[in-house]
Design a protein around this motif. Structure first.
Motif, PDB file in Angstrom:
ATOM      1  N   VAL A  49      42.152  13.833 -32.039  1.00 30.57           N
ATOM      2  CA  VAL A  49      41.699  13.630 -30.668  1.00 30.57           C
ATOM      3  C   VAL A  49      42.582  14.452 -29.743  1.00 30.57           C
ATOM      4  CG1 VAL A  49      41.286  11.940 -28.845  1.00 30.57           C
ATOM      5  CG2 VAL A  49      41.025  11.267 -31.255  1.00 30.57           C
ATOM      6  N   GLY A  50      41.965  15.360 -28.983  1.00 24.31           N
ATOM      7  CA  GLY A  50      42.740  16.176 -28.055  1.00 24.31           C
ATOM      8  C   GLY A  50      42.196  17.589 -28.001  1.00 24.31           C
ATOM      9  N   GLY A  58      39.906  13.552 -25.544  1.00 20.66           N
ATOM     10  CA  GLY A  58      40.803  12.428 -25.313  1.00 20.66           C
ATOM     11  C   GLY A  58      40.300  11.540 -24.186  1.00 20.66           C
ATOM     12  N   GLY A  59      40.978  10.407 -23.994  1.00 18.82           N
ATOM     13  CA  GLY A  59      40.644   9.489 -22.916  1.00 18.82           C
ATOM     14  C   GLY A  59      41.796   9.372 -21.945  1.00 18.82           C
ATOM     15  N   VAL A  60      41.620   8.554 -20.917  1.00 18.37           N
ATOM     16  CA  VAL A  60      42.638   8.408 -19.875  1.00 18.37           C
ATOM     17  C   VAL A  60      43.905   7.764 -20.437  1.00 18.37           C
ATOM     18  CG1 VAL A  60      43.191   7.314 -17.667  1.00 18.37           C
ATOM     19  CG2 VAL A  60      40.904   8.270 -18.059  1.00 18.37           C
ATOM     20  N   VAL A  66      42.180   6.675 -28.791  1.00 13.80           N
ATOM     21  CA  VAL A  66      41.958   6.085 -30.117  1.00 13.80           C
ATOM     22  C   VAL A  66      40.493   5.666 -30.260  1.00 13.80           C
ATOM     23  CG1 VAL A  66      42.562   4.201 -31.686  1.00 13.80           C
ATOM     24  CG2 VAL A  66      44.347   5.321 -30.340  1.00 13.80           C
ATOM     25  N   ALA A  67      39.940   5.057 -29.209  1.00 10.70           N
ATOM     26  CA  ALA A  67      38.535   4.617 -29.270  1.00 10.70           C
ATOM     27  C   ALA A  67      37.599   5.810 -29.472  1.00 10.70           C
ATOM     28  CB  ALA A  67      38.173   3.848 -27.997  1.00 10.70           C
ATOM     29  N   ASN A  68      37.885   6.933 -28.819  1.00 12.24           N
ATOM     30  CA  ASN A  68      37.067   8.139 -29.006  1.00 12.24           C
ATOM     31  C   ASN A  68      37.141   8.628 -30.451  1.00 12.24           C
ATOM     32  OD1 ASN A  68      36.609   7.939 -26.298  1.00 12.24           O
ATOM     33  ND2 ASN A  68      37.575   9.882 -25.724  1.00 12.24           N
TER      34      ASN A  68
END
Ligand code: CTP
Ligand code: MG
Length: 203
Positions: A49-50, A58-60, A66-68
């Motif tokens: 992720v990234g 990625g997420g905020v 992790v969820a993504n």
């Protein structure tokens, strides 16, 4: 067991001064070290992720990243390991130990951890209110491993946390500790990577 891994390599690396996950150690970017050790330790597939080649967005917050990643893990995975790209020095033996502990059906989650060596103080606005016995504390590392169904259910909760184990703990799961590795440091500040580069291969 069908074991998958997630490497979280998003976030802003603010304390590092930016560019944390493009940084290299021994000729490899941090996320690549984290990816390769998961494979070497027994993961059948790894989602990164990234903003890296083949990575998912990625997420905020870390847990959003992790969820993504979890959304890309195949539905038939039995076990999922989550590892910080910022910890490039974990060993394949540690990955295998985390996976091995999840062969016990009573275990929902596994956290590598090392003893705390500093005395721990509790304070309220800078005034010490307690000195709890140090033996009850350990410092948590990654990779952390979970039953896939338990991790997916825990990630449905709205809590704001700094590691995945806390989500599983709050959901009532049984999380156990395995011996972490002193060399498995998280790179947070710019100086951390210089220290790790100079000691690379010697531990
Ligand atoms: N992480 C992520 N997504 C986020 C935040 C963090 O994937 N939104 C990942 C980072 O890439 C890192 C790990 O979670 O591998 C641990 O986070 P940390 O070391 O705190 O990295 P950053 O959040 O990027 O750094 P800082 O807190 O200094 O901004
Ligand atoms: Mg952070």
């Amino acid at each position: 067991m069908n074991v998958w891994g997630i490497v979280v390599a998003a976030g802003s690396g603010e304390r590092f001064g930016g560019g944390k996950h493009q940084a290299e150690i021994a000729g490899k970017p941090l996320w690549q070290h984290a990816h390769d050790v998961l494979v070497a330790g027994g993961c059948h597939g790894v989602v990164v992720v990234g903003d890296v080649p083949g990575g998912v967005a990625g997420g905020v917050r870390r847990q959003d990243s992790v969820a993504n990643g979890l959304a890309q893990v195949p539905a038939d995975a039995d076990v999922v390991l989550v590892h910080d790209a910022a910890r490039p020095a974990a060993s394949a033996e540690l990955v295998a130990a985390v996976i091995g502990r999840l062969r016990d059906p009573a275990v929902d989650g596994v956290v590598p951890a090392i003893p705390v060596t500093d005395t721990i103080k509790v304070h309220d606005s800078g005034v010490v209110t307690a000195t709890p016995p140090r033996a009850q504390f350990v410092a948590a590392q990654t990779p952390q491993g979970f039953r896939a169904d338990v991790l997916r259910a825990a990630h449905g909760q709205p809590d704001d946390v700094t590691d995945d184990a806390e989500l599983v703990e709050r959901a009532g799961g049984t999380v156990v500790i395995v011996d972490g590795e002193p060399k498995n440091l998280k790179l947070t500040y710019r100086d951390d990577i210089e220290r790790m580069r100079s000691g690379w291969g010697s531990a």
